[in-house]
Design a protein around this motif. Structure first.
Motif, PDB file in Angstrom:
ATOM      1  N   ASN A   1       0.846  -1.176   0.000  1.00 13.65           N
ATOM      2  CA  ASN A   1       0.000   0.000   0.000  1.00 13.65           C
ATOM      3  C   ASN A   1       0.887   1.232   0.000  1.00 13.65           C
ATOM      4  O   ASN A   1       1.672   1.442   0.911  1.00 13.65           O
TER       5      ASN A   1
ATOM      6  N   LYS B   1      -1.453   8.002  -2.928  1.00 11.84           N
ATOM      7  CA  LYS B   1      -2.299   7.282  -3.871  1.00 11.84           C
ATOM      8  C   LYS B   1      -2.947   8.267  -4.818  1.00 11.84           C
ATOM      9  O   LYS B   1      -3.346   9.357  -4.428  1.00 11.84           O
TER      10      LYS B   1
ATOM     11  N   VAL C   1      -0.467   3.208   6.604  1.00 11.19           N
ATOM     12  CA  VAL C   1      -0.195   1.826   6.227  1.00 11.19           C
ATOM     13  C   VAL C   1       0.508   1.131   7.381  1.00 11.19           C
ATOM     14  O   VAL C   1       1.119   1.772   8.224  1.00 11.19           O
TER      15      VAL C   1
ATOM     16  N   SER D   1      -0.299  -0.352  -5.963  1.00 10.28           N
ATOM     17  CA  SER D   1       0.266   0.986  -5.895  1.00 10.28           C
ATOM     18  C   SER D   1       1.754   0.949  -5.549  1.00 10.28           C
ATOM     19  O   SER D   1       2.410   1.966  -5.513  1.00 10.28           O
TER      20      SER D   1
ATOM     21  N   ASP E   1      -4.455  -3.276   5.689  1.00  7.36           N
ATOM     22  CA  ASP E   1      -4.571  -1.845   5.951  1.00  7.36           C
ATOM     23  C   ASP E   1      -6.009  -1.329   6.014  1.00  7.36           C
ATOM     24  O   ASP E   1      -6.274  -0.339   6.682  1.00  7.36           O
ATOM     25  N   TYR E   2      -6.918  -1.965   5.296  1.00  2.00           N
ATOM     26  CA  TYR E   2      -8.297  -1.494   5.391  1.00  2.00           C
ATOM     27  C   TYR E   2      -9.014  -2.164   6.556  1.00  2.00           C
ATOM     28  O   TYR E   2      -9.486  -1.493   7.459  1.00  2.00           O
TER      29      TYR E   2
ATOM     30  N   VAL F   1      -4.662  -1.403  -3.800  1.00  3.26           N
ATOM     31  CA  VAL F   1      -4.232  -2.457  -2.886  1.00  3.26           C
ATOM     32  C   VAL F   1      -4.705  -3.788  -3.448  1.00  3.26           C
ATOM     33  O   VAL F   1      -5.647  -3.818  -4.247  1.00  3.26           O
TER      34      VAL F   1
ATOM     35  N   TRP G   1      -7.657  -7.444  -0.261  1.00  6.65           N
ATOM     36  CA  TRP G   1      -7.839  -6.483   0.821  1.00  6.65           C
ATOM     37  C   TRP G   1      -9.243  -5.894   0.855  1.00  6.65           C
ATOM     38  O   TRP G   1      -9.597  -5.192   1.795  1.00  6.65           O
TER      39      TRP G   1
END
Ligand code: SF4
Ligand code: SF4
Lengths: 325, 438
Positions: A118, A122, A189, A320, B53-54, B380, B384
């Motif tokens: 991540n 972004k 992150v 990403s 991360d989410y 991502v 995820w």
């Protein structure tokens, strides 16, 4: 008589201890207060000079007591948690210019050795509703003035500096991820496993990080398993008078970076008045309604010079961070 | 000690039967597996979970919230039964306190399991910051543990003394332990006065502390800017939810203990009847707050909120959501409104369903919100976008549940579940009263 004397002496000592305790507490309070007050410029110049102590508090000294030392390295150092004095960093992102070149992202990934899945920066493919034009929206940490992430952090690992930066001390973070839950901009992150940043420890000759100690102003260098990372506005670069990596990397001049107190922002090519820029192009901040008071301002994607479709070439929905292996 | 003989035969802690032994051993095995999984998680990092991360919080946090909620039963029973001097409470209160203690201890452990850097636990004290709800948790959970422990312990003193005598020949070792635990209890007037006073003080303290605990737990969520959490309803919502979870657990455990120890004389159908009414009340209150939490937003929702609600009501989480609402609230309300529904066996089943639904409810509070951030999830890996706990997470979570059950089991094994002294006193009084009446 004798007894009385010792008694009163004891009382005196007792009082003394209490008094000194009180002063100590008061002192802490005062210095805290002073450090807050001194954020505003002071105008009384009566032969006094303002100095910052190593603790980051401002003290006033008679100018006669100050000796000038040329080229002292100490001048450059500042308290990491207090930030650079009398500055307030802001970023302006001109959405009209962004064509998803993604150079900002790859530069950020590269210089911060981002090895997870991540990216900190972004570029979102955005479309408000079916009848509005789509556009590209780069986001970094917004360096909020009311940062939810800082409020909820139980150990002060995430902290806000007076120069506007919100940083993370990854040596202190306990990995509770509360800050990530709290941040409405999803910019944080987490290092779910050991970040495979082998090259950092190997290459000691990196110019940018010649002192290899991890510090909140070198976010991600090195990253630590079980702690949080995020965009840090590149204080290591700012400190040397350089712009953050995303700003310099962008071929389209989308990012402007600057100091709110100076009221100037620059994208490397042009330098503009911050307030005027916002006013002329009706700048706004994302999700302003939440009350987080971000330091990142956006200029609306009007009069677009670029084709949205072209950006799709670079768009990867699920990636990403480019993996080296 | 004559007058206790009959009672003691019924109530003194007994060795496990075959079933009890199997049960305990299985719990221990589950716990050991969980510990192995946890060590693996420590070594490899939280990658072994399916959190990313989410979905940065998963079943560990829902499990934590569940434990905190369940621990509320101690406060509730104290508040409602002990302080109001309800005389049917005697057999119920001690079990409630045992559950409460086990749950809050496990809540403390569970939150540490979720922490990626347990090695830095000390930072919570060195660098504590008061504006963080976690810091309040660090203060309030140990407080609650201590209070629960004392509230369990003090009323036990006379019983320990009795048990010391009782086990003198049967098991000198046990007798010694009970003797130590009884703190030289003689039953003198002075001792009794101190005991009563301390119990009263703790009982008074545990109610606000319990309420604060639940509220902090709620604030853990409502101090964020997230859809579905950023709600002022949370405090009351959590307290009423805790009511449901706690009473549900209480009913379930009481039923099992009654069966296992053949305590039908002491824990009567009447108790279940009363607890059933109690649970209906809890469910109704909780239903009311659920309506506040879900129905009202459906009218006023912003676009983001609407998406969030839709996944709950008709989307991905719908089966779970409706199971929780219907199975965990509406059906219990309907069944328990009938007298027949408040018989032990149906109550046990209902209690079990309520507990399971309560657990899933916590999952529904934590996960869907995280998967609906304000900005779209982009850039991502595909995986995820969803979350379902990994094997590690399941093993560890189940182990924590097993550990809670083990604590309960062991306490039930070594403590007189029904206060002996009190029951004796009560029976005496009853005898007197009936004599007088004649
Ligand atoms: S954008 Fe998020 S991480 Fe950055 S300062 Fe604001 S709340 Fe904190
Ligand atoms: S994960 Fe780290 S930085 Fe974030 S709230 Fe917890 S301790 Fe603070």
């Amino acid at each position: 008589m004798k007894n009385n004397k010792t008694n009163s002496r004891r009382k005196f000592i007792d009082k003394g201890i209490k008094l000194s305790l009180l002063t100590a507490i008061g002192g802490i309070g005062l210095t805290k207060l002073a450090s807050k007050l001194s954020a505003k410029p002071t105008s009384n110049s009566t032969g006094k000079i303002e100095l910052m102590t190593t603790e980051g508090t401002i003290i006033q000294v008679d100018s006669s007591e100050v000796m000038e030392m040329d080229n002292s390295k100490k001048h450059k150092e500042y308290n990491v948690r207090e930030g650079m004095p009398n500055r307030k960093f802001v970023m302006v992102v001109d959405l009209a210019k962004c064509k998803n070149a993604l150079k900002c992202q790859s530069a950020c990934n590269k210089y911060h050795y981002i090895t997870g899945d991540n990216a900190w920066l972004k570029v979102y493919k955005m479309q408000e509703s079916k009848d509005t034009a789509p556009y590209w929206m780069p986001t970094t940490c917004q360096h909020c003035d009311h940062p939810a992430c800082v409020t909820v952090c139980p150990v002060d690992a995430t902290f806000k500096r007076r120069d506007g930066l919100v940083l993370i001390d990854n040596k202190r973070c306990i990995g509770c991820r509360f800050c990530m839950a709290a941040c409405p901009y999803s910019t944080r992150v987490f290092n779910w496993s050991d970040p495979n940043q082998g090259e950092i420890t190997l290459a000691k000759d990196l110019k940018m990080h010649d002192h290899q100690k991890s510090s909140p102003e070198h976010a991600g260098v090195p990253s630590i398993k079980g702690t949080v990372d995020k965009c840090d506005f590149c204080p290591h670069a700012i400190q040397e008078g350089k712009l953050p990596h995303c700003v310099t990397a962008c071929p389209n001049g989308v990012f402007y970076f600057g100091d709110k107190y100076e009221d100037t922002v620059t994208n490397g090519d042009e330098t503009l008045r911050f307030s005027k820029l916002l006013k002329d192009k009706s700048g706004y901040r994302i999700m302003e309604g939440l009350g987080t008071e971000p330091s990142v301002y956006y200029l609306p994607p009007v009069d677009r010079l670029v084709d949205f479709e072209k950006g799709l070439e670079n768009y990867t929905e699920f990636q990403s961070v480019e993996k080296s292996k | 000690m004559k007058k206790y003989d009959k009672l003691l035969n019924d109530l003194a802690p007994k060795k496990f039967g075959k079933l009890g032994t199997i049960w305990t051993i299985s719990l221990i095995v589950i716990i050991i597996i969980g510990i192995i999984a946890y060590i693996d998680q420590l070594i490899k990092g939280q990658v072994v979970t399916n959190m990313r991360d989410y979905t940065l919080w998963g079943i560990y946090i829902s499990n934590f919230v569940f434990f905190v909620a369940t621990s509320f039963v101690g406060s509730v029973t104290v508040a409602v039964l002990r302080l109001t001097k309800n005389n049917w409470r005697t057999p119920v209160v001690r079990i409630a306190e045992i559950i409460s203690l086990a749950a809050i201890v496990m809540a403390g452990i569970t939150i540490m399991i979720d922490m990626a850097r347990p090695d830095r636990l000390l930072n919570l004290f060195i660098h504590a910051r008061l504006q963080s709800p976690i810091t309040w948790d660090v203060i309030i959970i140990p407080t609650y543990i201590v209070l629960s422990l004392l509230l369990l312990y003090f009323p036990l003193l006379p019983d320990f003394k009795i048990l010391k005598e009782y086990f003198k020949d049967k098991s000198p070792k046990l007798s010694k332990w009970y003797g130590k635990l009884s703190l030289n209890w003689t039953g003198s007037k002075a001792q009794k006065a101190i005991q009563t006073k301390s119990i009263q003080i703790i009982a008074l303290m545990i109610i606000p502390v319990g309420l604060i605990l639940q509220t902090i737990d709620a604030w853990l969520f409502s101090t964020t800017y997230r859809i579905g959490w950023d709600s002022t309803n949370m405090g009351a919502y959590f307290i009423s939810g805790a009511f449901v979870a706690g009473v549900g657990a209480l009913i379930t455990v009481i039923y099992v203990v009654r069966r296992a120890y053949k305590l039908e004389h002491f824990i009567t159908d009447n108790h279940f009847d009363k607890l059933g009414k109690f649970l209906v009340l809890a469910c109704l209150t909780y239903l009311y707050f659920n309506i506040n939490e879900y129905l009202i937003p459906t009218f006023t929702a912003s676009k983001e909120e609407e998406i969030h609600l839709n996944t709950l009501i008709s989307g991905q989480y719908a089966p779970l959501f409706w199971f929780v609402i219907i199975g965990g609230l509406i059906i219990p309300i309907i069944v328990l409104l009938f007298k027949k529904g408040r018989k032990p066996l149906p109550m046990f089943i209902i209690g079990l369903v309520v507990v399971i639904a309560s657990w899933w409810k916590r999952y529904l509070i934590v996960t869907p919100t995280l998967l609906h951030p304000f900005l779209p999830i982009q850039g991502v890996p595909e995986s995820w976008h969803h979350y379902f706990p990994s094997i590690h997470e399941w093993l560890i979570t189940i182990a924590t549940l097993a550990m809670a059950l083990l604590i309960i089991t062991l306490l039930v094994r070594y403590l007189p579940i029904i206060p002996i002294q009190r029951t004796a006193d009560e029976q005496e009084e009853l005898l007197k009263n009936t004599k007088n009446a004649e």
